[in-house]
Write an enzyme that holds these catalytic residues in place. Structure first.
Site, PDB file in Angstrom:
ATOM      1  N   ASN A   1      47.913  35.370  25.017  1.00  0.00           N
ATOM      2  CA  ASN A   1      49.278  35.819  25.167  1.00  0.00           C
ATOM      3  C   ASN A   1      49.622  37.407  25.903  1.00  0.00           C
ATOM      4  OD1 ASN A   1      49.511  37.983  23.010  1.00  0.00           O
ATOM      5  ND2 ASN A   1      48.844  36.394  21.738  1.00  0.00           N
TER       6      ASN A   1
ATOM      7  N   LYS B   1      54.533  35.017   4.124  1.00  0.00           N
ATOM      8  CA  LYS B   1      53.230  35.634   4.320  1.00  0.00           C
ATOM      9  C   LYS B   1      52.911  36.737   2.981  1.00  0.00           C
ATOM     10  CE  LYS B   1      52.870  35.032   9.161  1.00  0.00           C
ATOM     11  NZ  LYS B   1      51.967  34.837  10.142  1.00  0.00           N
TER      12      LYS B   1
ATOM     13  N   ASP C   1      47.882  31.559  17.134  1.00  0.00           N
ATOM     14  CA  ASP C   1      48.164  30.729  15.943  1.00  0.00           C
ATOM     15  C   ASP C   1      47.161  29.495  15.852  1.00  0.00           C
ATOM     16  OD1 ASP C   1      50.072  31.992  14.514  1.00  0.00           O
ATOM     17  OD2 ASP C   1      51.604  31.316  15.883  1.00  0.00           O
TER      18      ASP C   1
ATOM     19  N   ILE D   1      45.610  36.181   9.200  1.00  0.00           N
ATOM     20  CA  ILE D   1      44.940  37.340   8.592  1.00  0.00           C
ATOM     21  C   ILE D   1      46.139  37.973   7.782  1.00  0.00           C
ATOM     22  CG2 ILE D   1      44.088  39.273   9.100  1.00  0.00           C
ATOM     23  CD1 ILE D   1      43.624  37.929  11.977  1.00  0.00           C
TER      24      ILE D   1
ATOM     25  N   LYS E   1      31.498  25.120  31.352  1.00  0.00           N
ATOM     26  CA  LYS E   1      32.750  24.917  32.086  1.00  0.00           C
ATOM     27  C   LYS E   1      33.109  23.580  32.338  1.00  0.00           C
ATOM     28  CE  LYS E   1      35.095  26.216  36.481  1.00  0.00           C
ATOM     29  NZ  LYS E   1      34.830  26.585  37.693  1.00  0.00           N
TER      30      LYS E   1
HETATM   31  O1  PMT Z   1      51.232  44.734  22.433  1.00  0.00           O
HETATM   32  P1  PMT Z   1      52.595  45.161  22.855  1.00  0.00           P
HETATM   33  O2  PMT Z   1      52.632  44.680  24.280  1.00  0.00           O
HETATM   34  O3  PMT Z   1      52.988  46.540  22.565  1.00  0.00           O
HETATM   35  O4  PMT Z   1      53.819  44.183  22.198  1.00  0.00           O
HETATM   36  C1  PMT Z   1      53.822  44.348  20.800  1.00  0.00           C
HETATM   37  C2  PMT Z   1      54.059  43.015  19.990  1.00  0.00           C
HETATM   38  C3  PMT Z   1      55.364  42.262  20.528  1.00  0.00           C
HETATM   39  C4  PMT Z   1      52.842  42.238  20.058  1.00  0.00           C
HETATM   40  C5  PMT Z   1      54.410  43.706  18.519  1.00  0.00           C
HETATM   41  O5  PMT Z   1      55.411  44.259  18.343  1.00  0.00           O
HETATM   42  C6  PMT Z   1      54.435  42.167  17.826  1.00  0.00           C
HETATM   43  O6  PMT Z   1      55.578  41.781  17.508  1.00  0.00           O
HETATM   44  N1  PMT Z   1      53.327  41.909  17.034  1.00  0.00           N
HETATM   45  C7  PMT Z   1      53.468  40.542  16.306  1.00  0.00           C
HETATM   46  C8  PMT Z   1      53.006  39.461  17.129  1.00  0.00           C
HETATM   47  C9  PMT Z   1      52.987  38.206  16.455  1.00  0.00           C
HETATM   48  O7  PMT Z   1      51.862  37.388  16.429  1.00  0.00           O
HETATM   49  O8  PMT Z   1      53.935  37.716  15.763  1.00  0.00           O
HETATM   50  P2  PMT Z   1      54.037  36.452  14.691  1.00  0.00           P
HETATM   51  O9  PMT Z   1      55.633  36.560  14.443  1.00  0.00           O
HETATM   52  O10 PMT Z   1      53.498  35.205  15.273  1.00  0.00           O
HETATM   53  O11 PMT Z   1      53.110  36.798  13.483  1.00  0.00           O
HETATM   54  C10 PMT Z   1      53.783  37.400  12.357  1.00  0.00           C
HETATM   55  C11 PMT Z   1      52.747  38.368  11.775  1.00  0.00           C
HETATM   56  O12 PMT Z   1      51.572  37.588  11.414  1.00  0.00           O
HETATM   57  C12 PMT Z   1      52.195  39.312  12.700  1.00  0.00           C
HETATM   58  O13 PMT Z   1      52.000  40.586  11.840  1.00  0.00           O
HETATM   59  C13 PMT Z   1      50.768  39.130  12.999  1.00  0.00           C
HETATM   60  O14 PMT Z   1      49.988  39.905  13.371  1.00  0.00           O
HETATM   61  C14 PMT Z   1      50.280  38.187  11.951  1.00  0.00           C
HETATM   62  N2  PMT Z   1      49.657  36.845  11.988  1.00  0.00           N
HETATM   63  C15 PMT Z   1      49.812  35.884  12.804  1.00  0.00           C
HETATM   64  C16 PMT Z   1      49.143  34.628  13.032  1.00  0.00           C
HETATM   65  C17 PMT Z   1      47.945  34.867  12.410  1.00  0.00           C
HETATM   66  N3  PMT Z   1      47.070  33.824  12.610  1.00  0.00           N
HETATM   67  N4  PMT Z   1      47.330  35.916  11.847  1.00  0.00           N
HETATM   68  C18 PMT Z   1      48.246  37.029  11.545  1.00  0.00           C
HETATM   69  O15 PMT Z   1      47.813  38.046  11.021  1.00  0.00           O
END
Ligand code: PMT
Length: 414
Positions: free
Chosen positions: A222, A355, A290, A319, A300
């Site tokens: 991403n 979470k 995810d 996580i 490949k």
């Molecule tokens: O990196 P930049 O360009 O500065 O941009 C910042 C950002 C947009 C990446 C940051 O501000 C942000 O929003 N980070 C969270 C991104 C994310 O994965 O969001 P989510 O809504 O999908 O996940 C929710 C939370 O669960 C997040 O804290 C994520 O780190 C965590 N997560 C999600 C999936 C997973 N498998 N494990 C996780 O720990």
């Protein structure tokens, strides 16, 4: 220097094509009431003229180490100390190398060596030069010496290549300068006499994207640049914390004082986070994929005239949820981010509960907002206590305010 300027910078203009952007930077700084005096290197003169720099700064432009007139008016030592901040833009590979070595072989290098003021550099060079081990060694040296760095950005370059090496945009440099000059917080952080409420505390931060391999040469990922997570790491270091930054692949310098653990996939990030526990505060800024490809191909995948392959996905470990719901060894504060493109706060509230986090920082990552990869963010703090909307701020400012808040909360719960 204009006597009315409460804040002033000495701007060293290096010899790179990005020097033309420095003219716009001067205009922005003057518009903010920041006085600018410039040193134009001999190479810099190949890209912008002393006349245009003088016209924009309203000041004499300096370039000669041995000019008797300059020494009579203002010696190079005074020149390097009269400003509140020294800014190098563009910081070429050559200038960075000379700074790292402590050379004093022209006026710019001498002023940089003689200064007792904070230094901010905006590197700009060809992508190969930036990624060369020599430049990265020099960068590490400069960071260890306390030099602040903004950029470089990634993108198409004047030389026709693509990658990191483009000088940060003037608006972003101006914001970084503003922050470095901020009389209370900023200068305290720079001079190291800030309060250290997180001394003795460990802060674990995830940042950047993850990459989920499809085959040895392709992956799913991403747009996360890591900027928000790295800014948090820098802010936590500034408050005295021991900081471990578990980072997906990004092209950012490691914040001085933080320990960086590089990872690629979500599974590696999960393993690294588990290894780094226990921690007092855990902040999950990373944009973790995810899903991963269930069956990664060892070789490949070939086109070979066949129908396009179908990718079967498997769910990655969550996580944040894993750490937030630990029965023992849970960090005292667990903070997640929520990247949303609609119903931002509502989705964040749902994630807070699902979470098990103490706090979710919600941000809108719709492409038009430019949060992914950009320097600014508009966040909403979502907790059981309610929702707090913050104004649009630089990511560095979001990080500082958030770390201050978390340090306060931790002190209250101790
Ligand atoms: O990196 P930049 O360009 O500065 O941009 C910042 C950002 C947009 C990446 C940051 O501000 C942000 O929003 N980070 C969270 C991104 C994310 O994965 O969001 P989510 O809504 O999908 O996940 C929710 C939370 O669960 C997040 O804290 C994520 O780190 C965590 N997560 C999600 C999936 C997973 N498998 N494990 C996780 O720990």
């Amino acid at each position: 220097m204009t006597k009315t300027s409460a804040r002033s910078v000495l701007l060293v203009i290096g010899g790179g094509i990005a020097a033309y952007k420095t003219l716009e930077l001067i205009r922005l700084l003057k518009g903010r009431g920041i006085g600018v005096r410039a040193i134009l290197t001999r190479a810099g003169e190949q890209f912008v003229t002393p006349l245009s720099v003088a016209a924009l700064t309203g000041e004499k432009v300096y370039s000669d180490l041995f000019s008797l007139t300059d020494e009579a008016e203002m010696g190079h030592i005074e020149l390097s100390r009269a400003a509140d901040l020294v800014v190098v833009a563009p910081a070429t590979a050559d200038l960075m190398a000379r700074m790292a070595q402590g050379l004093a072989n022209d006026l710019a290098a001498t002023a940089l060596l003689a200064t007792d003021k904070p230094v901010l550099i905006a590197p700009a060079m060809n992508v190969r030069m930036w990624l060369h081990p020599a430049t990265q060694r020099n960068l590490a040296r400069l960071l260890a010496d306390g030099v602040r760095v903004i950029g470089p950005d990634e993108g198409d370059m004047a030389c026709g290549e693509f990658g990191p090496g483009r000088m940060a945009e003037p608006a972003a440099i101006a914001v970084a300068i503003d922050e470095a000059l901020a009389p209370a917080e900023g200068m305290k952080l720079l001079t190291g006499d800030a309060p250290r409420p997180l001394r003795g505390r460990k802060v674990l931060i995830t940042a950047g994207p993850t990459r989920e391999a499809i085959d040895p040469v392709r992956y799913i990922s991403n747009h996360s640049s890591g900027k928000q997570g790295y800014a948090l790491a820098a802010a936590a270091v500034a408050l005295g914390a021991e900081v471990v930054l578990v980072s997906g692949p990004v092209s950012l310098p490691i914040p001085p004082g933080a320990q960086m653990v590089p990872v690629e996939s979500a599974a590696q990030m999960m393993a690294a986070v588990s290894r780094e526990l226990p921690a007092d505060i855990a902040i999950f800024t990373a944009a973790v994929a995810d899903w991963r490809v269930a069956q990664r191909a060892d070789e490949k995948i070939k086109k070979g005239g066949k129908a396009p392959p179908t990718l079967t996905l498997a769910e990655n470990p969550d996580i944040l949820k894993t750490v937030a719901t630990l029965k023992s060894g849970r960090p005292k504060l667990v903070v997640g981010f929520a990247a949303e493109t609609e119903r931002v706060v509502a989705h964040a509230q749902e994630k807070l509960t699902r979470k098990g986090a103490d706090l979710i920082i919600a941000n809108d990552v719709s492409p038009e907002g430019g949060v992914f990869g950009g320097d600014r963010n508009t966040v909403h703090l979502v907790s059981k206590a309610g929702v707090e909307d913050w104004p649009n701020l630089s990511k560095a400012e979001v990080a500082r305010r958030l770390m201050d808040r978390l340090a306060g909360t931790l002190a209250e719960t101790a």
